[in-house]
Write a protein that holds these residues in place. Structure first.
Motif, PDB file in Angstrom:
ATOM      1  N   PHE A  66      31.576  34.161 -27.080  1.00  0.00           N
ATOM      2  CA  PHE A  66      31.329  33.051 -26.158  1.00  0.00           C
ATOM      3  C   PHE A  66      31.960  31.765 -26.678  1.00  0.00           C
ATOM      4  CE2 PHE A  66      28.615  29.620 -24.414  1.00  0.00           C
ATOM      5  CZ  PHE A  66      28.776  29.886 -23.059  1.00  0.00           C
TER       6      PHE A  66
ATOM      7  N   LYS B  35      26.953  35.878 -26.773  1.00  0.00           N
ATOM      8  CA  LYS B  35      26.370  34.552 -27.008  1.00  0.00           C
ATOM      9  C   LYS B  35      25.506  34.467 -28.262  1.00  0.00           C
ATOM     10  CE  LYS B  35      25.096  32.055 -23.548  1.00  0.00           C
ATOM     11  NZ  LYS B  35      24.409  31.506 -22.353  1.00  0.00           N
TER      12      LYS B  35
ATOM     13  N   SER C 133      24.825  38.893 -23.833  1.00  0.00           N
ATOM     14  CA  SER C 133      26.113  38.418 -23.335  1.00  0.00           C
ATOM     15  C   SER C 133      26.019  37.786 -21.955  1.00  0.00           C
ATOM     16  CB  SER C 133      27.123  39.573 -23.301  1.00  0.00           C
ATOM     17  OG  SER C 133      27.297  40.130 -24.580  1.00  0.00           O
ATOM     18  N   TYR C 134      27.044  37.027 -21.637  1.00  0.00           N
ATOM     19  CA  TYR C 134      27.177  36.375 -20.336  1.00  0.00           C
ATOM     20  C   TYR C 134      28.329  37.030 -19.590  1.00  0.00           C
ATOM     21  CZ  TYR C 134      28.878  32.833 -17.064  1.00  0.00           C
ATOM     22  OH  TYR C 134      29.341  32.190 -15.953  1.00  0.00           O
TER      23      TYR C 134
END
Length: 476
Positions: free
Chosen positions: A359, A388, A447-448
């Motif tokens: 990220f 992230k 995670s994104y």
């Protein structure tokens, strides 16, 4: 004015020389021509320092020849084993027969089938296990790493290595001159005085200056008593243990190996160590391998001394062979045209391509260039995730949840063309699923997910940073 005119003429001549003398990718050629034109005089010095591929060929010609000569003594017998495998032995791997053959022809990568693998994804677990193995070593400790610093972790390793060397253990440490520039010379001196054989791959002849600075030994190999090996993304520094002061945590991958694949790691280590030391005195002692696992593997290495990019070729083969899915973990995503097109074709063919990136980047230009290429994956219909929970440094590609390649190579041009790298191509569904399960866990929990619609709405400032960074992608 005459001086300026002469500089411009010199640049034109040099630009023509680049085109005539260099057999390059056209994109890279035009990048260097642009630098030469925009930075008269100074641009040529940058090119001399970082860009000459004919210099690279000459630089590594002797290494390639010496490696080939030593190979006959190091793995000659194992090559015969590979060629003499009967159909019954190779049958379980028929699905990968062409890939196995390609790796063998491309870089003498021998298939070993008696291995056991233990994946590790946590720095604390890895280093605690590694230091325990080092403490228990009885005959030899061979370590090759790109980065080693004089911080807490580096000092801790130095002390253990000095202790084992004083006990009479054969201790060898190979570090990269660029990556390990923050390892104090006093620490190196003390290790050598204690009996640790320390060699530096491409050391600087002046502080921060080296004509070979662009070629880095990026391999991370740890071998204990010739029977246990570790290969992966972990260097030696505080951040690799727990994230250090900069990161919340450090997400990486390393695999512990038992079996004949350890021989192949040791083979690679000895070739690199002999090259760095300028001698051939380090011999390949064949320890008796009493371990009998069931997993098949090829240790594949590549570098600027190779005729062809062996690891990249393996990635391309995996992508083109995939029927269901390709999962990629990499901190830097700067693929060349062949890899990017291969991924695009796979996506359009119905293969689920998922990409996991950090990220937050550790190098801004690399991060923005990676985002630019990730946009191409989104445009084709792939999925892109950003980790992230700390920094994502793992270098893994998983095909159809059946086989996996992991090691030191990033999915970028630098790893394909400039760095010395090492990867394990593991033909074992059980191990592939372990990596796949960790991948799915990370994208779901840590995670994104970036959608293509969101990516298209990025600001003009981000677009500018992407475009500027992408221009330098061949050398990032």
């Amino acid at each position: 004015m005459p001086i300026l005119s002469n500089l411009l003429w010199i640049n034109i001549i040099l630009a023509i020389a680049v085109i005539i003398m260099e057999r390059r990718n056209p994109t890279t050629t035009w990048m260097w021509i642009t630098i030469l034109v925009l930075l008269p005089g100074f641009g040529f010095f940058i090119y001399l320092w970082l860009g000459r591929s004919f210099k690279k060929r000459k630089m590594f010609e002797d290494k390639f020849v010496k490696d080939r000569l030593q190979s006959h003594g190091l793995i000659g017998g194992k090559q015969i084993l590979h060629r003499d495998m009967d159909k019954q032995q190779i049958f379980p791997f028929n699905e990968y027969a062409d890939m196995i053959e390609m790796h063998f022809r491309n870089g003498d990568s021998v298939l070993t089938m008696d291995n056991e693998f233990f994946p590790i994804f946590d720095g604390e677990e890895f280093f605690d296990m590694l230091f325990k193995e080092i403490e228990n070593a009885k005959s030899s400790i061979y370590i090759q790493t790109y980065i080693m610093r004089s911080d807490n972790m580096g000092k801790r390793l130095c002390e253990i290595l000095k202790k084992k060397a004083r006990e009479g253990i054969d201790v060898k440490l190979l570090i990269d001159g660029m990556g390990s520039r923050r390892l104090n010379s006093s620490d190196i001196k003390k290790m050598r005085e204690a009996g640790v054989q320390v060699e530096i791959f491409f050391p600087f002849f002046l502080s921060f200056v080296s004509p070979r600075i662009n070629y880095r030994n990026h391999r991370k190999i740890y071998i204990l008593d010739g029977k246990i090996g570790y290969l992966g993304g972990f260097n030696v520094g505080d951040e690799y243990y727990d994230g250090g002061k900069r990161w919340e945590s450090w997400r990486d991958s390393v695999i512990k190996i038992k079996g004949s694949a350890v021989y192949m790691l040791k083979y690679r280590f000895i070739l690199d160590f002999n090259f760095a030391s300028g001698s051939k005195h380090v011999k390949y002692g064949d320890e008796i391998n009493e371990f009998r696992g069931k997993s098949a593997c090829q240790i594949v290495t590549s570098g600027p001394d190779n005729e062809w990019p062996s690891i990249k070729d393996g990635f391309l083969k995996m992508i083109s062979s995939a029927k269901d899915s390709i999962y990629i973990e990499t901190p830097y995503f700067i693929p060349d045209d062949s890899v990017l097109e291969s991924l695009r074709v796979a996506i359009l063919s119905g293969v689920k391509v998922k990409l996991l990136l950090p990220f937050k980047g550790d190098h801004p230009f690399v991060f923005w260039a990676s985002l630019s290429f990730a946009g191409k994956i989104l445009e084709a219909g792939g999925e892109v995730y950003f980790y992230k929970k700390g920094f994502q440094h793992s270098k893994v590609i998983i095909m159809d949840n059946k086989m996996v390649s992991m090691g030191t190579a990033n999915m970028d041009v630098r790893s394909f063309q400039l760095n010395f790298e090492a990867n394990a191509f593991i033909y074992d569904e059980k191990i592939a699923k372990q990596f796949s399960e960790k991948f799915i866990e990370d994208i779901r929990e840590n995670s994104y997910c970036l959608t293509f619609e969101e990516y298209k709405k990025r600001s003009n400032w981000i677009r500018i940073k992407e475009n500027v960074s992408r221009l330098g992608s061949p050398i990032l």
